[in-house]
Design a protein around this motif. Structure first.
Motif, mmCIF file in Angstrom:
data_model
loop_
_atom_site.group_PDB
_atom_site.id
_atom_site.type_symbol
_atom_site.label_atom_id
_atom_site.label_comp_id
_atom_site.label_asym_id
_atom_site.label_seq_id
_atom_site.Cartn_x
_atom_site.Cartn_y
_atom_site.Cartn_z
ATOM 1 N N GLY A 219 3.088 14.327 -10.522
ATOM 2 C CA GLY A 219 3.481 13.354 -9.506
ATOM 3 C C GLY A 219 4.276 14.051 -8.417
ATOM 4 O O GLY A 219 5.421 14.456 -8.642
ATOM 5 N N THR A 220 3.658 14.213 -7.246
ATOM 6 C CA THR A 220 4.285 14.936 -6.139
ATOM 7 C C THR A 220 4.637 13.940 -5.043
ATOM 8 O O THR A 220 3.741 13.325 -4.454
ATOM 9 N N ALA A 221 5.931 13.778 -4.757
ATOM 10 C CA ALA A 221 6.394 12.744 -3.834
ATOM 11 C C ALA A 221 6.930 13.324 -2.532
ATOM 12 O O ALA A 221 7.632 14.343 -2.536
ATOM 13 N N CYS A 222 6.579 12.686 -1.439
ATOM 14 C CA CYS A 222 7.121 12.995 -0.117
ATOM 15 C C CYS A 222 6.999 14.478 0.217
ATOM 16 O O CYS A 222 7.935 15.107 0.710
ATOM 17 N N TYR B 175 -3.310 13.135 -11.297
ATOM 18 C CA TYR B 175 -2.438 13.527 -10.188
ATOM 19 C C TYR B 175 -2.074 12.285 -9.381
ATOM 20 O O TYR B 175 -2.931 11.445 -9.080
ATOM 21 N N ALA B 176 -0.799 12.176 -9.024
ATOM 22 C CA ALA B 176 -0.334 11.116 -8.131
ATOM 23 C C ALA B 176 0.220 11.735 -6.861
ATOM 24 O O ALA B 176 1.200 12.488 -6.907
ATOM 25 N N ILE B 177 -0.442 11.467 -5.735
ATOM 26 C CA ILE B 177 0.119 11.804 -4.424
ATOM 27 C C ILE B 177 0.980 10.621 -4.028
ATOM 28 O O ILE B 177 0.485 9.500 -3.871
ATOM 29 N N ILE B 178 2.271 10.861 -3.887
ATOM 30 C CA ILE B 178 3.232 9.783 -3.637
ATOM 31 C C ILE B 178 3.780 9.957 -2.227
ATOM 32 O O ILE B 178 4.296 11.026 -1.879
ATOM 33 N N ALA B 179 3.641 8.927 -1.386
ATOM 34 C CA ALA B 179 4.019 9.068 0.027
ATOM 35 C C ALA B 179 4.627 7.781 0.556
ATOM 36 O O ALA B 179 4.261 6.679 0.132
ATOM 37 N N THR B 180 5.552 7.934 1.489
ATOM 38 C CA THR B 180 6.117 6.781 2.189
ATOM 39 C C THR B 180 5.592 6.775 3.626
ATOM 40 O O THR B 180 5.361 7.822 4.223
ATOM 41 N N LEU C 107 -0.026 6.696 -4.408
ATOM 42 C CA LEU C 107 1.046 5.714 -4.528
ATOM 43 C C LEU C 107 1.855 5.715 -3.240
ATOM 44 O O LEU C 107 2.548 6.694 -2.939
ATOM 45 N N THR C 108 1.761 4.657 -2.481
ATOM 46 C CA THR C 108 2.429 4.610 -1.182
ATOM 47 C C THR C 108 3.354 3.411 -1.099
ATOM 48 O O THR C 108 3.160 2.394 -1.771
ATOM 49 N N GLY C 109 4.356 3.575 -0.261
ATOM 50 C CA GLY C 109 5.298 2.488 -0.058
ATOM 51 C C GLY C 109 5.953 2.597 1.300
ATOM 52 O O GLY C 109 5.818 3.606 1.999
ATOM 53 N N PRO C 110 6.691 1.564 1.698
ATOM 54 C CA PRO C 110 7.326 1.568 3.018
ATOM 55 C C PRO C 110 8.568 2.434 3.043
ATOM 56 O O PRO C 110 9.131 2.787 2.010
#
Length: 708
Positions: free
Chosen positions: A268-271, A314-319, A352-355
């Motif tokens: 899980g890789t975020a931002c 794999y989770a690409i995590i982005a805002t 996985l995206t969010g505001p």
């Protein structure tokens, strides 16, 4: 004496017009005149990067089978390992637990393990409490890396504790330069860094590995891989159910770990995941461990981190409002999804995206935990993860809950590895050992040495043949008719168009006497300084004296011209750290581009009808002196050069505990080919060298203070 006020006012007006035109031609946005040259250079490098990333996308798009995808994975993995310098030898961990903290629902063990001999990593192992009546079994685990915060692993308490309450063992560790692992601790301020902040620590630590042909990413990657080794050594951990998670700088480390270590079963890789064609024009290159030299030049981009993990989950995590452009994350996700699809119709890639802005993971925390539950705890209720209670309004996301103190998360007795264990290694000392283990480079002479200089610096310009005329668009001259001394000298403003998109500001002083004259080239930051400055006055006086003595004198500022400014990660890194990272990513170096500028300046002087092409000399100081040293090896038309206040050897820079303002002088892998004394020896009597500097000297003389 000349009327310097008139001279400088005229030059100021001409320079202002030329700079304004250059800026308007580059962009519709407003750019300060002082940064016009920096903007030109940035756009030049970004154009190269865009061409390389476009070619890469075309290559990946042509992959249509799993066999082709696996072949690319093997090629990319091999290429990345070569770029970072390979991985260190696996040695005993010497792991020990030095403390324990009990919290609600889990306990925290304070752990130290050796990533390399005498190179300890401070970490926290979160272990969930055994629930009454629960089925006995080994635990799934997650390696958690923090973002670029000074507190390191302590900042990950929120996510680490949440994972623990959901049945995961969690190893949360301090990266290099953060938490308890400062590489440049300030002896006068416990817990503070001489490199200012984590990004400064990472930048400084990355300088010397570059010189030996490595990247500091090898040390970051290895710390994470040894974290997996440690988890696998623990009897309560299921070695086949280990994942990795991180946000921001921790996302970069997680991407690296997930790509290179196939023991990681869910990533899980975020931002962090974006694309270089959106990142570079937005916020530019980020940090040394994220900017491996020649990465873009080798046909690599952000999606490669994801695609190397296929077909692992794999989770690409982005805002959506992240400083790492969301549009780039969308592009990388789309390409990676197609790549994953070549392995299995049931794609294990999630977006996985969010505001919100960078690091705003609260709104999607449940989805992140569910991703790991789904893939590492298949019997768990992934749809209903256990979440912490909502934070109080205005509370920091990194604030510790009641009952947990800073001391509970501190592993060493003093709060720093460096002071708790004074004999430990640092990135500097490990790199110095690596340098000393390298085979001595072959002694190079003549064309072999010139070829090595071109290979290392990436300089591309070839000296124009004797007697040739310059390209018609090489220079733009404007006459600045002013009052002069005794009627013997006239000045002209010169813009040297070194290559498309690169304009160099300079001026030339001409004797009034007719005939053919000696020529002098001055590489000088002052040539593009504000016209009213004292340094520009000093330069004009020097040029005037030389012209009165019968020389044609050309003073020019190599790119960026004028030098301009950029974000400073740390004062010790100087004003060119991020620009050098950008250049290195694309397969260029500041040194090499400035060498090209110097050779084209000699082209201009050699082609003038009023100069003797066999009597061209040159002078430069500091960083530009090092440029001139290299250029003279490549260009025999420079009959003699004078260099002062320049670095004496790359060896001394590698040996220095904390170099200052070194990025301008960096050349990836240079010491595997030659060192500066070899260049000095090759020039022989063509070189006058004064006041050479050691790597321990301050190389950060003001950009505006050198006039020769």
């Amino acid at each position: 004496m000349p009327n310097f006020a008139v001279i400088r006012t005229s030059l100021a007006a001409a320079f202002l017009v030329l700079s304004t035109v250059a800026v308007q031609a580059q962009s519709a946005t407003t750019t300060p005149v002082v940064n016009a040259g920096r903007q030109q250079l940035t756009e030049y490098l970004d154009h190269i990067a865009a061409e390389r990333t476009a070619a890469r996308r075309t290559a990946v798009a042509s992959i249509t089978t799993r066999a082709q995808a696996e072949a690319r994975q093997a090629m990319v993995r091999k290429k990345i390992l070569a770029l970072i310098g390979g991985l260190p030898e696996r040695t005993p961990l010497h792991a020990r637990v030095v403390g324990l903290t009990q919290a609600q629902g889990f306990r925290i063990e304070k752990v130290i393990y050796d990533s390399q001999p005498r190179f300890p990593v401070t970490a926290l192992l979160y272990l969930p409490d055994v629930k009454p009546g629960a089925k006995a079994g080994k635990l799934p685990a997650i390696v958690v890396a923090p973002g670029h915060g000074p507190t390191g692993k302590a900042s990950d308490f929120g996510f680490a504790s949440t994972f623990a309450r959901n049945g995961f063992a969690v190893l949360s560790y301090d990266p290099i330069g953060q938490g308890e692992r400062l590489q440049y601790p300030d002896p006068a301020k416990p817990g503070a860094s001489l490199a200012t902040r984590p990004t400064g620590e990472h930048g400084e630590a990355g300088l010397q590995p570059t010189l030996v042909g490595d990247a500091v990413a090898r040390y970051f990657a290895w710390d994470g891989m040894r974290a997996v080794d440690y988890l696998q050594s623990r009897p309560e951990i299921d070695a086949n159910r280990i994942g990795a998670f991180g946000c921001s700088g921790g996302g970069a480390m997680t991407a690296l770990l997930g790509a290179l270590d196939q023991r990681i079963k869910a990533v899980g890789t975020a931002c962090y995941i974006t694309s270089f064609d959106t990142l570079l024009p937005a916020i530019g290159p980020q940090d040394a461990e994220q900017s491996t030299p020649n990465f873009i030049a080798s046909g690599l981009d952000f999606p490669d981190w994801v695609e190397l993990a296929a077909p692992r989950p794999y989770a690409i995590i982005a805002t959506t409002e992240d400083m790492f452009p969301f549009a780039g994350a969308q592009k990388s996700e789309a390409e990676s999804r197609r790549f994953y699809g070549l392995f299995n119709a049931d794609v294990d890639l999630e977006f996985l995206t969010g505001p919100g802005h960078h690091g705003n993971l609260g709104p999607i925390q449940a989805r992140i935990v569910s991703f790991f539950l789904k893939h590492l705890q298949p019997d768990a209720d992934a749809a209903h993860p256990v979440l912490p209670p909502p934070r109080k309004p205005g509370a920091s996301p990194f604030a510790l809950p009641e009952g947990i103190t800073k001391d509970d998360l501190q592993v060493t007795s003093t709060g720093q590895v460096a002071t708790s264990f004074p004999d430990v290694e640092t990135v500097h000392s490990l790199n110095l050992k690596r340098y000393r283990s390298l085979p001595k480079p072959k002694e190079l002479r003549g064309e072999e040495l010139r070829a090595a200089v071109r290979e290392v610096t990436k300089a591309a310009a070839l000296p124009a043949p004797h007697g040739s005329k310059p390209k018609p668009d090489l220079v733009t001259e404007s006459d600045l008719t002013v009052a002069d001394v005794k009627g013997d000298v006239s000045f002209r403003q010169v813009v040297l168009h070194s290559e498309p998109g690169i304009d160099l500001q300079g001026e030339i002083a001409l004797p009034r006497s007719e005939g053919v004259h000696r020529a002098v080239l001055l590489l000088a930051n002052a040539a593009s300084m504000p016209a009213e400055s004292a340094e520009r006055h000093e330069l004009a006086g020097k040029m005037e004296a030389m012209a009165e003595a019968g020389s044609v004198v050309f003073a020019v500022t190599p790119r960026p011209s004028p030098p301009g400014t950029e974000e400073t990660k740390s004062p010790i890194l100087g004003p060119f750290y991020l620009t050098e990272l950008r250049a290195e990513l694309t397969g260029k170096t500041i040194m090499g581009m400035r060498i090209d500028d110097t050779i084209r300046a000699v082209d201009y002087l050699a082609s003038r009808p009023d100069t003797d092409s066999k009597r061209i000399t040159a002078e430069a100081s500091g960083h530009l002196g090092l440029v001139l040293l290299h250029a003279a090896v490549l260009d025999a038309r420079l009959a003699h050069i004078t260099v002062d206040d320049a670095l004496s050897s790359y060896r001394s820079l590698i040996e220095a505990p904390m170099p200052r303002d070194a990025p301008q002088d960096l050349l990836p892998g240079v010491v595997r080919h030659y060192d500066l004394p070899e260049l000095e020896g090759a020039l022989g009597s063509r070189l006058t060298l004064t006041h050479p500097l050691s790597g321990t000297d301050d190389l950060s003389a003001s950009l505006w203070s050198k006039t020769n």
